[in-house]
Write an enzyme that holds these catalytic residues in place. Structure first.
Site, PDB file in Angstrom:
ATOM      1  CE  LYS A 124      -4.384   1.026   0.081  1.00  0.00           C
ATOM      2  NZ  LYS A 124      -5.537   0.237  -0.370  1.00  0.00           N
ATOM      3  CG  ASP A 164      -7.412   3.235  -1.111  1.00  0.00           C
ATOM      4  OD1 ASP A 164      -7.821   2.069  -1.029  1.00  0.00           O
ATOM      5  OD2 ASP A 164      -7.586   4.058  -0.193  1.00  0.00           O
TER       6      ASP A 164
END
Ligand code: NDP
Ligand code: 2IT
Length: 444
Positions: A124, A164
């Site tokens: 991430k 995201d």
């Protein structure tokens, strides 16, 4: 392994990383028995190695706004675990981004990606950059500056970032353009790309579609479906948009959307042109949901409130972490809501989940229910590797099957006395695959 002792040790090393510790605790509580029943895991220090990212890159992102003023943001990429495939996970651009938030997201991503049945490791990244109110040119300059640092450590077989919160098709385009220029190659290094330059059909819709497919499987275990059900959705971004489309298509009536400014209640349902309007609303970069009520006067705007006070059969939290607390959960139960499926990552607090479990309603954690997004990213990687592209139906069928398989894995590992604890099922199924791969590969 004892959960409290283990968490204490992690906390001593990483004090104050609230969200990360929350995510670790949830997984530990689910896998405690399986871990202790298999001493080979402890012997190989699987958990000690799993909770620490392989590496974290932090960097400075300097950029100029349209007036020529200098701005500096923080950039991060966390390469968490690549036991079963290249690091894979999104980039989040939001002022609330901290290392703790990205570590929680990266940790969750390991198990989510394992559940997808595809060979994807966990990662991430992101930045505390605030896209709100920025011009296109500012977004472009920021993305270019971000990629100037990131490109060294990513690659189609190494680490494949995606979108995201705050990172959608436009940002992926600017990031990709800069990567291509620096690396001098056109490869599947990012997913969520534009259709004409390597993107997959259905990727934009995939997280929301997947969430509804997962909820559909849960409902079927009770002989239920979306037909004629009232659905409460939070958020109005990419995930909410896909979820609203699919829930509506399956016969549900979505009556809420939300933003940081409050929520919309639309008794006639968010459908047709209203779903298209969600895209316009996101594209404004203003991050407020109120204009929906100005445009469609039948809808009410409730400033500063969350949608969980509305009467709904099904709730799909699709905005952000910890957006549905114990009180909200009690309210949903009071209103006879019987199915909650997380589109966002960790939107329900542990106390809220306890309320759902106590009341034995259907509850799906994000790492299972929103895995359709990253799964379709995996399908995009496959198409890029083959230098071919599949039809909309082929991708959608594969996505649908993957969500069914994830549901089955949760049922297999999470059923206790006729009640499916999907949190436990998802954590155990996701963990076992990664832990066994780590055992096979030795202590590295
Ligand atoms: P978007 O940026 O498209 O949308 C996020 C939306 O949630 C925005 O409207 C945002 O507004 C809103 N939001 C953020 N914080 C709050 C809050 N506190 N209260 C109400 N609304 C809020 O992001 P996505 O739709 O992509 O992501 C939504 C969630 O889904 C995140 O948890 C993400 O991690 C998760 N997810 C995303 C996937 C993807 O493929 N995109 C895949 C799997 C999960 P604002 O920016 O103003 O705060
Ligand atoms: O949280 C997530 O799964 C995502 N943001 C999607 C990640 C991806 O690589 O598609």
């Amino acid at each position: 392994m004892n959960v409290e002792n283990f968490i204490n040790k992690v906390e001593q090393k990483h004090p104050g990383e609230q969200e990360y510790l929350q995510a670790v605790r949830e997984v530990l509580e689910s896998i405690e028995d399986v871990y202790n029943d298999n001493p080979q895991f402890e012997a190989a220090g699987i958990l000690e190695r799993l909770v620490e990212p392989d590496r974290i890159l932090t960097f400075k992102v300097s950029w100029l706004n349209d007036e020529g003023d200098t701005h500096v943001n923080l950039g991060y990429r966390i390469q968490f675990n690549n036991a079963i495939g290249p690091y894979k996970g999104g980039l989040r651009f939001h002022p609330s981004v901290t290392l703790s938030i990205l570590k929680f997201l990266g940790f969750e991503q390991i198990f989510k990606n394992s559940l997808t049945t595809l060979p994807l490791g966990g990662g991430k990244g992101g930045s505390d950059f605030d896209p709100k109110g920025k011009s296109n040119a500012e977004i472009m300059r920021f993305c270019q500056s971000f990629m100037l640092e990131l490109w060294h450590i990513i690659g189609p077989d190494t680490d494949v970032p995606a979108g995201d919160i705050g990172v959608g098709g436009r940002e992926i385009g600017y990031l990709y353009g800069m990567y291509k220029k620096l690396a001098r190659e056109h490869t599947g290094v990012l997913t969520g790309k534009g259709r004409s330059w390597g993107g997959s059909l259905i990727r934009p819709e995939a997280t929301g579609f997947g969430n509804v497919y997962f909820a559909k499987e849960m409902l079927a275990t009770k002989g239920e479906s979306f037909k004629n059900k009232i659905v409460a959705v939070s958020g109005f971004g990419n995930v909410a948009w896909g979820a609203v489309q699919k829930a509506t298509e399956l016969g549900g009536k979505v009556v809420t959307l939300s933003g940081p400014d409050g929520y919309i209640y639309d008794p006639q349902g968010v459908s047709g042109e209203k779903i298209d309007f969600m895209l316009e609303l996101r594209a404004t970069n203003d991050d407020v949901v109120k204009p929906y009520a100005d445009r469609f006067p039948e809808a009410e705007f409730h400033a500063g409130k969350r949608p969980w006070e509305v009467k709904a059969d099904i709730a799909l939290p699709c905005a952000t972490q910890n957006e549905l607390n114990e009180e909200d959960a009690e309210m949903l139960i009071k209103n006879n809501c019987f199915c909650v499926s997380e589109g966002a990552n960790m939107p329900c607090t542990p106390e809220a989940i306890e309320v759902f479990h106590k009341n034995k309603i259907l509850f799906a954690p994000g790492k299972a229910a929103n895995a359709g997004g990253v799964a379709t990213s995996g399908l995009e990687m496959s198409q890029n590797a083959m230098k071919m592209s599949w039809s909309r139906k082929e991708v959608d069928d594969k996505l649908h099957q993957i969500m069914k398989d994830i549901h089955e894995a949760c049922v297999e590992h999470g059923t206790v006395d006729d009640y499916v604890d999907y949190v436990k099922g998802a954590n155990i199924a996701g963990f076992l695959k990664v832990a066994n791969a780590m055992l096979d590969q030795g202590v590295i």
